[in-house]
Design an enzyme around this catalytic site. Structure first.
Site, PDB file in Angstrom:
ATOM      1  CE  LYS A 164      -4.658  -2.156   1.787  1.00  0.00           C
ATOM      2  NZ  LYS A 164      -4.768  -1.941   0.236  1.00  0.00           N
ATOM      3  CE  LYS A 181      -6.109  -7.812  -1.478  1.00  0.00           C
ATOM      4  NZ  LYS A 181      -7.449  -7.609  -1.247  1.00  0.00           N
ATOM      5  CE  LYS A 222     -12.997  -3.329   1.136  1.00  0.00           C
ATOM      6  NZ  LYS A 222     -12.582  -3.333   1.828  1.00  0.00           N
TER       7      LYS A 222
END
Ligand code: ATP
Ligand code: MG
Length: 329
Positions: free
Chosen positions: A112, A195, A198
């Site tokens: 991230k 992956k 969202k």
């Protein structure tokens, strides 16, 4: 001791088929095993920039999705993480028992933060596993259902619990993760090496997509060279992902799914996958709409938070006592 089951989902974006298969679909069954604590991880959602109105809407949506999954609210407590202040308090204590080196090795943090400038990476994103460990510890949860990507964080929680108990005695409950055998890591339909997430919605199927869109997305999913429908993650990642989706939704093994398509062409196979997904999500969406309209989630969230507070505050007291904080009230 009766089982205590805990799981959380972040209201960071629209829920995906990955969240549904990895976690949501199984939550109803879990309520038969013990007391469940299911929460909307809204404090975790603040670890990356998000508009206030979006966070509010996502949180309501997520509450409705949890309920649409059919959980029995007599056995499962559904609540907002931010409604139970013990999460933040325990976080303040537990941050002293996890170390910078451990946190910097977490895959989620690396993923991230990889595209961010160091000066823009919030401390909360780095310290995410501390809050997640606190979430788990507060409810003496021994079972934590997660997708594969969250296993590392539960493992770190176990390290923390062992470390803490070695220092202060048997104060905390040691949790263990549970993953679905099939479907713990659903991949993006447009890039099956990634992956489905969202917050990175390329190639996602959203639980709110209309059925025509879902069908189109599946029919145009990336496939692989060759023509055989076979589970082979290395050479056929696209087909393997579709087989996983099919098997997970039908609750059969990958081998049995493969057998159904030995003589099928990619096109026919994709159509069968689309049928299964649309069938399941169609019914799920109908329930979601009813719950959203009736606003029944409001009462459920208030009651869930009341019970969660009871349990969480008692654990917090125990921890405070153990470390030497005076529990004066
Ligand atoms: P974000 O991109 O904001 O991290 P996410 O889709 O990864 O969103 P989370 O809220 O982080 O969702 O995770 C909720 C739960 O869903 C976790 O238990 C996670 O392991 C599981 N999960 C997330 N993505 C998948 C996936 N592709 N397949 C299976 N399980 C998943
Ligand atoms: Mg995630």
């Amino acid at each position: 001791m009766a089982e205590r089951i805990l799981t959380g989902i972040k209201p960071t974006g629209q829920l995906t088929l990955g969240n549904y298969i990895g976690v949501l679909k199984n939550l109803k069954k879990e309520t038969e095993r013990g007391e469940c604590f299911y929460f909307i991880a809204d404090l975790h959602a603040l670890t990356l920039p998000i508009e206030p109105e979006v966070l509010r809407q996502n949180s309501i949506d997520l509450a409705c999705f949890y309920l649409a999954a059919g959980i029995d609210t007599k056995k499962a407590n559904l609540f907002l993480q931010s409604s139970v202040s013990a999460h933040a308090e325990l976080n303040a204590i537990m941050q002293n028992y996890l170390y910078m080196g451990e946190l910097s090795r977490m895959t989620q943090f690396k993923d991230k933060s990889s595209k961010m400038k160091e000066s823009a990476i919030g401390l909360g994103l780095f310290a995410y596993p501390v809050l997640m460990a606190s979430d788990i510890i507060l409810y003496d949860a021994n079972i934590v259902p997660v997708g594969e990507d969250q296993v590392q964080h539960v493992e770190l929680t176990r390290d923390l619990v062992n470390r803490f108990n070695n220092r202060y005695g048997e104060v905390l409950t040691l949790p263990k993760y549970e993953m679905r055998k099939v479907g713990a890591r659903i991949m993006s339909l447009s890039d099956p090496s990634k992956k489905m997430s969202k917050s990175d919605p390329k190639g996602d199927i959203f639980l709110k997509d209309d059925l025509t869109t879902i069908r189109k997305k599946i029919m145009s999913a990336v496939t692989d060279s060759g023509s055989e429908v076979k589970y082979d993650v290395e050479n056929k990642p696209g087909i393997s992902n579709l087989l996983t989706i099919y098997a997970a939704l039908k609750e059969i093994s990958i081998e049995d799914a493969e057998k159904e398509f030995v003589n099928s062409r990619y096109g026919d196979f994709k159509k069968a996958v689309a049928d299964v997904v649309c069938n399941e999500l169609g019914a799920f969406q109908e329930k979601y709409r009813q719950i959203l309209e009736s606003k029944e989630y409001e009462k459920v969230l208030l009651e869930g938070a009341a019970r969660a507070r009871e349990v969480a505050n008692s654990t917090l007291k125990r921890v405070k006592k153990a470390v030497g904080l005076l529990n004066l009230e």
